[in-house]
Design an enzyme around this catalytic site. Structure first.
Site, short mmCIF file in Angstrom:
data_model
loop_
_atom_site.label_atom_id
_atom_site.label_comp_id
_atom_site.label_asym_id
_atom_site.label_seq_id
_atom_site.Cartn_x
_atom_site.Cartn_y
_atom_site.Cartn_z
N LYS A 143 95.75 -16.81 5.97
CA LYS A 143 94.86 -17.78 6.60
C LYS A 143 95.68 -18.52 7.64
O LYS A 143 96.91 -18.60 7.53
CB LYS A 143 94.32 -18.78 5.59
CG LYS A 143 92.97 -19.32 5.96
CD LYS A 143 91.89 -18.33 5.60
CE LYS A 143 90.51 -18.80 5.96
NZ LYS A 143 89.49 -17.95 5.34
P1 NAD Z 1 81.39 -22.75 11.09
O1 NAD Z 1 82.39 -23.56 11.79
O2 NAD Z 1 80.63 -21.70 11.81
O3 NAD Z 1 80.33 -23.72 10.40
C1 NAD Z 1 80.69 -24.76 9.53
C2 NAD Z 1 79.44 -25.57 9.23
O4 NAD Z 1 79.74 -26.56 8.24
C3 NAD Z 1 78.90 -26.32 10.45
O5 NAD Z 1 77.49 -26.26 10.44
C4 NAD Z 1 79.37 -27.74 10.20
O6 NAD Z 1 78.56 -28.70 10.84
C5 NAD Z 1 79.23 -27.81 8.71
N1 NAD Z 1 79.95 -28.89 8.06
C6 NAD Z 1 81.23 -29.28 8.27
N2 NAD Z 1 81.50 -30.32 7.49
C7 NAD Z 1 80.38 -30.59 6.79
C8 NAD Z 1 80.03 -31.56 5.82
N3 NAD Z 1 80.91 -32.45 5.40
N4 NAD Z 1 78.77 -31.54 5.29
C9 NAD Z 1 77.87 -30.62 5.71
N5 NAD Z 1 78.15 -29.68 6.63
C10 NAD Z 1 79.38 -29.68 7.15
O7 NAD Z 1 82.15 -22.12 9.82
P2 NAD Z 1 81.74 -20.86 8.96
O8 NAD Z 1 82.45 -19.70 9.52
O9 NAD Z 1 80.27 -20.82 8.76
O10 NAD Z 1 82.45 -21.20 7.57
C11 NAD Z 1 81.83 -22.00 6.56
C12 NAD Z 1 82.52 -21.74 5.23
O11 NAD Z 1 82.44 -20.36 4.90
C13 NAD Z 1 84.01 -22.08 5.21
O12 NAD Z 1 84.35 -22.51 3.90
C14 NAD Z 1 84.67 -20.75 5.47
O13 NAD Z 1 86.00 -20.68 4.99
C15 NAD Z 1 83.74 -19.85 4.67
N6 NAD Z 1 83.77 -18.43 5.08
C16 NAD Z 1 83.50 -18.04 6.35
C17 NAD Z 1 83.50 -16.69 6.67
C18 NAD Z 1 83.12 -16.19 8.04
O14 NAD Z 1 82.96 -14.98 8.20
N7 NAD Z 1 82.96 -17.04 9.03
C19 NAD Z 1 83.80 -15.73 5.69
C20 NAD Z 1 84.06 -16.16 4.40
C21 NAD Z 1 84.04 -17.51 4.09
#
Ligand code: NAD
Length: 418
Positions: free
Chosen positions: A106
């Site tokens: 990461k």
């Molecule tokens: P992103 O940046 O696209 O979206 C994050 C979202 O979370 C946004 O809508 C933001 O406004 C919201 N957010 C942030 N803080 C918040 C809070 N305190 N309360 C409510 N909403 C809040 O990120 P993403 O890629 O969608 O990732 C989200 C989660 O999924 C993370 O934990 C990431 O590690 C995990 N993840 C992502 C992927 C991927 O393919 N992108 C894969 C596996 C896991």
């Protein structure tokens, strides 16, 4: 010890639970748990006003036993070396559970990406990748998007790496735009995978997707595609939030309008005044499916006691603390947990497909990507459920144990160098 903080401690506590369950001897544990390498870099850039600003960047590579490391890059103010290390460790168990030939990694930069202009975001992304060049490579460590980064950032990473190599190296990152060597289906993969596994979980608890209710926290890449796919399966979204707004309506929210609004405005704020809701209460509202898809540690013991969902689908990494796990274990007949290492694995599975396609320069169509994705998720889900039934352990213990066991077996058969 260079790693610290609540998220790192959480990954360690979870590992000790698994290690006790698997009866791993004490002297083997540190080798499995502690990351192989950690890189810290300072990334100076010119801001648009001409001033120089310096941002701290990190990359943690957990283990290289099964192949290159693989993992996302997070741009967020919460990023520190402890958080990045925890996320790298979880990636290892996730990749092993899904049967991918990767260790976990990461990375990230401590920055609020919303506070940067597009140009500043580009130069910071490029400088970060440039600083990482000695430590990454298509057979060493392959990056992907995570919170605060997206396809465009991956395209800048790939371009920067390629410029330094003097040739196009698409396989250095995954989650790129399809136009720059990305794969069909990667953008949607994590959310679709979450929705698919929600379907498997609903089957287990005897509920139909059509008419089931869902609450989703986070409306970025993962949250929005989870919402879209659940809606296609007839699930009714009753609550949603991001870092700018929170909406709740037990009669159901208009998912098409929410998706359109978020795509146009980049966030949920401004969608509605009437439906606004206190975000602190969202997770504990009554629903069939609860999907935390934002940040870590949002479900602690006190939230876990008040949850009113039937399925908890952990789309985010690390949304549930170890003390909440104790509560969830007591409530295991009420709440079916799809643990993060299983629930959000769709992203890394399709990243793996992208890497394979890039290495071969032989591309698949979307239906092939999706059917292979669902096959891998099905296999992992079935393995986890068998383990739960055989040993009577919680779902998280079963899922992580399968991953830890695979890494341990690989380390033990390879031996310890020299
Ligand atoms: P992103 O940046 O696209 O979206 C994050 C979202 O979370 C946004 O809508 C933001 O406004 C919201 N957010 C942030 N803080 C918040 C809070 N305190 N309360 C409510 N909403 C809040 O990120 P993403 O890629 O969608 O990732 C989200 C989660 O999924 C993370 O934990 C990431 O590690 C995990 N993840 C992502 C992927 C991927 O393919 N992108 C894969 C596996 C896991």
């Amino acid at each position: 010890m260079i790693y610290s903080g609540p998220v790192f401690e959480m990954a360690c506590d979870q590992f000790q639970v698994i290690a006790d369950y698997l009866e791993i001897p004490r002297d083997e544990r540190d080798r499995l748990l502690y990351p192989k390498r950690a890189i810290t870099v300072s990334c100076p850039i010119h801001r648009d006003d001409g001033k120089i600003a310096v941002y701290q960047g990190y990359r943690v590579q957990h283990h290289l036993t099964l192949g290159p490391t693989k993992g996302g890059t997070r741009f967020s103010l919460s990023v520190d070396i402890g958080e990045v290390a925890a996320l790298a460790i979880w990636m290892s168990w996730k990749c092993a559970l899904a049967g991918l030939p990767y260790g976990g990694a990461k990375g990230g930069i401590t920055v609020d990406p919303h506070a940067l202009s597009r140009h500043e975001l580009e130069v910071l992304s490029r400088r970060y990748m440039q600083e990482m060049i000695p430590f990454v490579g298509p057979h060493t460590d392959v990056m992907a998007p995570d919170m605060g980064t997206n396809e465009q950032v991956m395209a800048w990473f790939m371009d920067t790496y390629s410029m330094y190599q003097g040739q196009t190296v698409t396989e250095i990152v995954t989650g790129k735009p399809v136009a720059s060597g990305g794969t069909e289906g990667r953008r949607e993969a994590t959310g679709r995978g979450v929705a698919y596994l929600v379907g498997r979980a609903l089957e287990r608890v005897g509920l139909q997707p059509a008419g089931a209710t869902a609450i989703v926290q986070g409306f970025g890449n993962v949250g929005s595609y989870t919402v879209e796919t659940l809606a296609q399966r007839g699930v009714k979204l009753i609550g949603v939030s991001d870092h700018t707004a929170c909406y709740f309506d037990p009669r159901g929210l208009d998912t098409d309008a929410l998706l359109k609004h978020a795509r146009e405005h980049g966030a949920l704020a401004g969608f509605s005044n009437q439906l606004s809701f206190d975000p602190r209460d969202l997770l504990v509202q009554k629903c069939d499916v609860l999907v935390p898809a934002a940040v870590e540690r949002v479900i602690d013991a006190s939230v876990a006691k008040r949850l009113q969902c039937r399925v908890l689908a952990e789309a985010a990494n690390g949304p549930t603390t170890p003390d909440a796990d104790v509560v969830l274990d007591q409530r295991r007949n009420e709440i079916f947990v799809v643990p993060d290492v299983l629930c959000n694995a769709g992203g890394v599975v399709v990243s793996y497909f992208e890497w394979v396609q890039d290495l071969q320069q032989f591309f698949w169509d979307e239906s092939e990507v999706m059917s292979k994705l669902y096959h891998v998720l099905d296999r992992a889900f079935t393995q986890v459920m068998r383990r739960v039934e055989r040993d009577g352990v919680p779902h998280r213990t079963a899922a992580m144990a399968i991953g830890v066991e695979k890494v341990r077996n690989a380390k033990n058969t390879r031996g310890l160098f020299p």
